[in-house]
Design a protein around this motif. Sequence first.
Motif, PDB file in Angstrom:
ATOM      1  N   LEU A  64     -46.320 -47.866  19.957  1.00 28.43           N
ATOM      2  CA  LEU A  64     -47.545 -48.668  19.802  1.00 28.43           C
ATOM      3  C   LEU A  64     -48.134 -48.612  18.391  1.00 28.43           C
ATOM      4  O   LEU A  64     -48.544 -49.661  17.864  1.00 28.43           O
ATOM      5  N   PRO A  65     -48.208 -47.453  17.750  1.00 28.08           N
ATOM      6  CA  PRO A  65     -48.773 -47.466  16.387  1.00 28.08           C
ATOM      7  C   PRO A  65     -47.999 -48.363  15.429  1.00 28.08           C
ATOM      8  O   PRO A  65     -48.605 -49.124  14.658  1.00 28.08           O
ATOM      9  N   ILE A  66     -46.661 -48.298  15.462  1.00 24.95           N
ATOM     10  CA  ILE A  66     -45.866 -49.108  14.528  1.00 24.95           C
ATOM     11  C   ILE A  66     -45.873 -50.579  14.939  1.00 24.95           C
ATOM     12  O   ILE A  66     -45.879 -51.476  14.084  1.00 24.95           O
ATOM     13  N   LEU A  67     -45.899 -50.873  16.246  1.00 26.20           N
ATOM     14  CA  LEU A  67     -45.993 -52.263  16.693  1.00 26.20           C
ATOM     15  C   LEU A  67     -47.342 -52.862  16.330  1.00 26.20           C
ATOM     16  O   LEU A  67     -47.436 -54.040  15.958  1.00 26.20           O
ATOM     17  N   ARG A  68     -48.384 -52.058  16.442  1.00 27.24           N
ATOM     18  CA  ARG A  68     -49.724 -52.529  16.080  1.00 27.24           C
ATOM     19  C   ARG A  68     -49.766 -52.903  14.603  1.00 27.24           C
ATOM     20  O   ARG A  68     -50.356 -53.924  14.223  1.00 27.24           O
ATOM     21  N   GLU A  69     -49.124 -52.107  13.777  1.00 33.42           N
ATOM     22  CA  GLU A  69     -49.093 -52.396  12.341  1.00 33.42           C
ATOM     23  C   GLU A  69     -48.211 -53.604  12.038  1.00 33.42           C
ATOM     24  O   GLU A  69     -48.584 -54.464  11.223  1.00 33.42           O
ATOM     25  N   SER A  70     -47.050 -53.691  12.696  1.00 38.05           N
ATOM     26  CA  SER A  70     -46.108 -54.780  12.417  1.00 38.05           C
ATOM     27  C   SER A  70     -46.667 -56.144  12.810  1.00 38.05           C
ATOM     28  O   SER A  70     -46.458 -57.140  12.117  1.00 38.05           O
ATOM     29  N   PHE A  71     -47.366 -56.186  13.957  1.00 40.45           N
ATOM     30  CA  PHE A  71     -47.881 -57.457  14.462  1.00 40.45           C
ATOM     31  C   PHE A  71     -49.324 -57.725  14.027  1.00 40.45           C
ATOM     32  O   PHE A  71     -49.861 -58.794  14.310  1.00 40.45           O
ATOM     33  N   GLY A  72     -49.968 -56.745  13.393  1.00 38.96           N
ATOM     34  CA  GLY A  72     -51.340 -56.923  12.937  1.00 38.96           C
ATOM     35  C   GLY A  72     -52.322 -57.122  14.071  1.00 38.96           C
ATOM     36  O   GLY A  72     -53.162 -58.035  14.022  1.00 38.96           O
ATOM     37  N   ILE A  73     -52.244 -56.266  15.094  1.00 41.57           N
ATOM     38  CA  ILE A  73     -53.092 -56.412  16.283  1.00 41.57           C
ATOM     39  C   ILE A  73     -53.991 -55.194  16.443  1.00 41.57           C
ATOM     40  O   ILE A  73     -53.781 -54.146  15.823  1.00 41.57           O
ATOM     41  N   SER A  74     -55.013 -55.330  17.300  1.00 42.17           N
ATOM     42  CA  SER A  74     -55.975 -54.257  17.532  1.00 42.17           C
ATOM     43  C   SER A  74     -55.433 -53.265  18.559  1.00 42.17           C
ATOM     44  O   SER A  74     -54.399 -53.493  19.198  1.00 42.17           O
ATOM     45  N   ILE A  75     -56.163 -52.155  18.755  1.00 37.50           N
ATOM     46  CA  ILE A  75     -55.786 -51.170  19.759  1.00 37.50           C
ATOM     47  C   ILE A  75     -55.794 -51.800  21.146  1.00 37.50           C
ATOM     48  O   ILE A  75     -54.891 -51.585  21.958  1.00 37.50           O
ATOM     49  N   GLU A  76     -56.849 -52.601  21.444  1.00 37.54           N
ATOM     50  CA  GLU A  76     -56.927 -53.237  22.763  1.00 37.54           C
ATOM     51  C   GLU A  76     -55.748 -54.166  23.002  1.00 37.54           C
ATOM     52  O   GLU A  76     -55.157 -54.174  24.086  1.00 37.54           O
ATOM     53  N   GLN A  77     -55.371 -54.953  21.996  1.00 31.64           N
ATOM     54  CA  GLN A  77     -54.228 -55.857  22.139  1.00 31.64           C
ATOM     55  C   GLN A  77     -52.921 -55.094  22.327  1.00 31.64           C
ATOM     56  O   GLN A  77     -52.056 -55.513  23.092  1.00 31.64           O
ATOM     57  N   SER A  78     -52.774 -53.972  21.636  1.00 30.19           N
ATOM     58  CA  SER A  78     -51.528 -53.216  21.744  1.00 30.19           C
ATOM     59  C   SER A  78     -51.315 -52.724  23.174  1.00 30.19           C
ATOM     60  O   SER A  78     -50.178 -52.602  23.635  1.00 30.19           O
TER      61      SER A  78
END
Length: 387
Positions: A26-40
């Motif tokens: 989740l941390p790396i996907l959140r960074e790659s897709f530019g999304i928030s914690i809630e979206q992740s």
Amino acid sequence: MNKIITLFFLIMFFIGTDTFIVSPLLPILRESFGISIEQSGWIVSAYALGYALFALIAGPLSDAWNRKKVLLFGLLGFGIFTLLCGFAVDFWTMFAFRLLAGISAAFASPQVWAAIPQLVQPHKVLKAMGVVTAGLAFSQMLGVPIGSYLATAGWQTPFIMIGCCTFLIVIWTAVLLPALPPSIQKQKALSIRNRYRSLLQGSTPKVAFLAYFLFQLGNFAAFSFIGTWLSDKFSLNVANIGTVILFLGLGNTISSLFGSSLVNKVGPKHSLIYGVIFIGLLYLLLPYLPSVTYVEITYFLIFLILGMIFPLMMSMLQTLSATARGTVSSLANSSMYFGTMVGSFTAGMLYAHSGGFISVSLFSVICFGVSLILFIRSGVLLGLRLK
């Protein structure tokens, strides 16, 4: 028979790896897709949503079909859509592929649980379920950490590897597994609605499935944000998070393989009561631990107990019907994945807005407590006889 149980073990290993792999990523996907914690959190929920909704359909249908064919088609779809997750270009394509992978798994996974009572002698069912459950445990102990290490070369790699390995499992299933004809004749088969109505007659099954849902709600609320919490509190990268999960999976694996002997000695009721209470106490302690070493030890103990009580819960639910095991398995799995979906969403909100992982762990403990009370009140423990 040992080859078939090994096959089931591997099926659950790869499905489990795919289910759990998103948490440390989740941390790396959140960074790659530019999304928030809630979206992740919805990347976890997408898989769970697809599984939960379609498991409700897959189970009753499979009770009137050949389980081998349902398993094969489910595994094939699971492999294809998991592979495609490795080619997702943004949040929405990942969401779509995770959703479709979950739908496919909803047709495959319940057939494993439902087939065990058909293929295994009654007094060996709990042991067989423990071995197959160990496939899920091994997915945490080895599959998820290996996936995390592979993700250091690119987050896409784990999804591609799981998809390719699943295609090999499809071939093995086609060759090894015997035909599993329906236990009821098609012309006598009830509609999906009537089958659930028949299964859920009386208060015992309703309360038992609600208890199971609440337990998984708490379980996956805490699990979904392990990676995010470890990254935020201890500044761990994805490979280090995989190492922590290695200890988590080790506890689950040991208990899944050997926990049935302890359950037999202690008894199902006391095993469930003491196990859930112990897990709750450990989750209350977890957010306050000062080092990664203590976290690893605590997670080892939590999942040591989880590996013991999960096959116990599945065995209890299977006692609710001898003729609709696919329906029971699918409703149980659907309850688990609805719990995963709601739990990951709730955990995302709590983590982002209500005190971080402390509020998540407290929410999980409350769910465990209510679940335990409902399991005891349902009376389902009285229908389980262990040997």
